[in-house]
Design a protein around this motif. Structure first.
Motif, short mmCIF file in Angstrom:
data_model
loop_
_atom_site.label_atom_id
_atom_site.label_comp_id
_atom_site.label_asym_id
_atom_site.label_seq_id
_atom_site.Cartn_x
_atom_site.Cartn_y
_atom_site.Cartn_z
N SER B 73 1.06 -1.61 0.10
CA SER B 73 0.22 -0.44 -0.13
C SER B 73 0.75 1.14 -0.05
CB SER B 73 -0.59 0.55 0.78
OG SER B 73 -0.54 0.40 2.76
N LEU B 74 2.17 0.96 0.28
CA LEU B 74 3.53 2.47 0.41
C LEU B 74 4.32 2.40 -0.48
CD1 LEU B 74 3.18 2.71 4.43
CD2 LEU B 74 1.56 3.57 2.94
N GLY B 76 3.93 0.26 -2.84
CA GLY B 76 4.01 0.14 -4.77
C GLY B 76 4.41 -0.70 -5.06
N LEU B 77 5.37 -1.88 -4.27
CA LEU B 77 5.98 -2.86 -4.44
C LEU B 77 5.24 -4.37 -4.79
CD1 LEU B 77 9.70 -1.80 -2.85
CD2 LEU B 77 9.04 -2.45 -5.33
#
Lengths: 460, 105
Positions: B73-74, B76-77
């Motif tokens: 969620s943070l 994007g990985l």
């Protein structure tokens, strides 16, 4: 693994001058110090800072890693990463408190007297940690009034902090601005934290860009020398550099430092793991040329860590240095600890608000309460700064105490206590007193702080 | 009603700086949320502040141990679950191709 891109990065005078001759284009793009529009004050500030001009290489800088928090995420940064083999912006090995940071500066200054720049560059964003950043800079300037204070920021929190930065005497400011187009920004910044919210996508980068440019303008207006760093990311912002440089000039930036993206997959960054390639040397030169018509270019950047120390390109390994030093530790049978507590249950009081401290004697195998000791309150009417005389009586009252546990404590009393040989600690803020003391006892046992004598007695 | 901090925390101190309740405590052993102080920012802000600035996925969880910032969620990985799904998909595609080759051969 210091990246050196182009020969101009060398810190040795010989290499720098030969580079100026051979790398003609790079030199031409640099800041023209003979420009009559530059005041002599600006020229001297530029040439005495190793990061602002190759002429500054005879000086050294120290980055104090006191700012761990960050308010944005960049796709070229991995917040989890720290490795002693690694060297790149945003990375440190060990965080420091402001007091420890200033101590490090004093120590380094003794060893490298030409250390004339104290910078704060992270490992997060200095301005997302305003209290620690400002306290450290203020204390560093107190130690050495000639020092240049320097901050490197993403610019999100800059605008409202410009007055505070000016007040503590920050002369050199670096803002990392990678683009002025939110569509491009959305590919670089997955999120920002602004106004109590996590923003994402174009909205996030638009806010960031607006704030960066407004901050840049305000900082220039306030008289700071502002350098802008841009990370060159092939396929993302490489076609946009000229437009960016135009805008930077318009807002009054002094210098532009285009740095190649570092995207080693081993660093675990988004760009590293998704196969974003680094620019070639030619691409960096092209970008600098494109920006050069508007902005004076810098080409000797070493992309150093947030805890770098020494001359550019010749960082000294402070950790190795500190660990070699023989640890002279005093041992005793027991230690007296003062606890700032209102409730007598939790460590819940600010050092400066305490009118008395609960005392405990910590032995190797027991902890004995020693009652309370009255002191004259350190902070009165929020005037915690002019308290030298109160500190003297406080230290007298704390005689025999080896450690003070409190919920919070200001920078000034922290330093004064440390100097007097009393170790302040906020590690156990809001902890149960008994738990904290046991933890401390355990820690000291492991460190061998209790003298053999008591151990022998026990054995007998 | 209180959040807590998991071992994923990297100790960046950001949450401590933005917590309106001063509920976040830190020590040599790491960061924690003082349960009696945390009110999940109700009455202060629309979003819990610690979870809004925390850069590390799964570092802050609610009472039911649900991550406020789940994997992926943070940064994007691709997260683990996605990687497994993608690997399976890739295997299926290449497996299909392999099969086709086999019949061709």
């Amino acid at each position: 693994m210091v990246q050196s891109n182009g020969g101009c990065a060398s810190a040795s005078p010989a290499a720098a001058s030969s580079c100026e001759q051979s790398g003609k284009s790079a030199a031409d793009l640099g800041l023209n110090l003979d420009d009559p529009s530059l005041s002599s004050d600006v020229v001297s500030k530029v040439t005495s800072h190793p990061c602002y001009s190759p002429e500054g290489h005879k000086y050294a800088r120290i980055h104090l890693p006191v700012a761990p928090a960050c308010n944005i995420q960049c796709n070229y940064c991995n917040r989890k990463f720290d490795c002693s083999n690694e060297s790149r912006p945003g990375v440190v090995s060990k965080l420091l408190s402001p007091a420890k940071g200033v101590q490090r500066f004093v120590k380094v200054k003794e060893r490298i007297p030409e250390t004339n720049v104290v910078g704060i560059a992270g490992p997060g964003d200095p301005l997302a940690n305003p209290a620690a950043t400002l306290a450290t800079l203020k204390a560093a300037a107190k130690q050495d009034s000639d020092v240049h204070l320097c901050v490197s920021t993403n610019g999100l929190a800059l605008l409202e902090l410009v007055p505070s930065l000016v007040k503590v005497g920050v002369s050199h400011l670096t803002i990392t601005i990678n683009c002025i187009d939110a569509a491009i920004g959305a590919k670089i910044y997955p999120w920002i934290y602004f106004n109590h919210k996590r923003l994402r996508g174009r909205e996030a980068s638009q806010v960031l860009i607006d704030r960066q440019l407004a901050g840049l303008k305000a900082a220039v207006a306030a008289g700071m020398l502002v350098k802008v760093n841009t990370v060159l990311i092939p396929g993302i912002n490489d076609h946009h550099i000229e437009a960016l440089a135009q805008e930077l000039k318009l807002h009054g930036a002094l210098l532009h430092n285009i740095m190649p993206l570092i995207s080693d997959p081993a660093h675990g960054t988004y760009f590293g793991l998704t196969g974003q390639r680094q620019p070639t040397e030619d691409e960096v030169a092209e970008a600098r040329a494109a920006a050069g018509s508007n902005m004076a270019q810098m080409s000797h950047c070493q992309q150093c860590r947030a805890d770098a120390v020494g001359h550019l390109g010749q960082d000294i390994d402070l950790d190795a240095d500190e660990s070699v030093k023989p640890v002279q530790q005093e041992v005793a049978e027991s230690y007296l600890v003062a606890v700032a507590t209102k409730s007598d249950v939790l460590i819940d009081q600010h050092f400066g608000h305490a009118q008395s401290f609960a005392l405990y004697q910590i032995y190797e195998d027991s902890i004995a309460p020693m009652g309370r000791r009255d002191v004259s309150q350190y902070c009165v009417d929020n005037e915690c700064d002019e308290t030298e005389s109160r500190m003297a009586s406080m230290l007298q009252a704390l005689e025999g105490v080896s450690s003070v546990l409190c919920a919070r404590i200001g920078m000034t009393p922290w330093q004064a206590l440390e100097q007097a040989g009393v170790m302040p600690s906020t590690d156990y803020a809001l902890f149960d007193i008994q738990q904290a003391l046991s933890a401390l006892q355990q820690q000291w046992l492991e460190q061998g702080k209790f003298s053999q004598q008591s151990r022998c007695k026990e054995a007998v | 009603m209180a959040y807590s901090i998991t071992s994923a925390c990297i100790g960046c101190n950001a949450c401590k700086l933005v917590c309106p309740q001063k509920a976040i405590v830190s020590s040599a052993t790491g960061y924690a949320i003082a349960e009696h102080r945390c009110n999940e920012c109700v009455g202060h802000h629309a979003d819990p502040q610690c979870a809004s600035i925390c850069p590390i996925e799964t570092a802050i969880v609610d009472q039911d141990h649900r991550a406020l910032n789940p994997p992926g969620s943070l940064t994007g990985l691709p997260n683990e679950r996605q990687v497994i799904a993608m690997t399976k998909l890739a295997a299926k595609v290449s497996g299909g191709k392999g099969g086709a080759h086999a019949t061709n051969g």
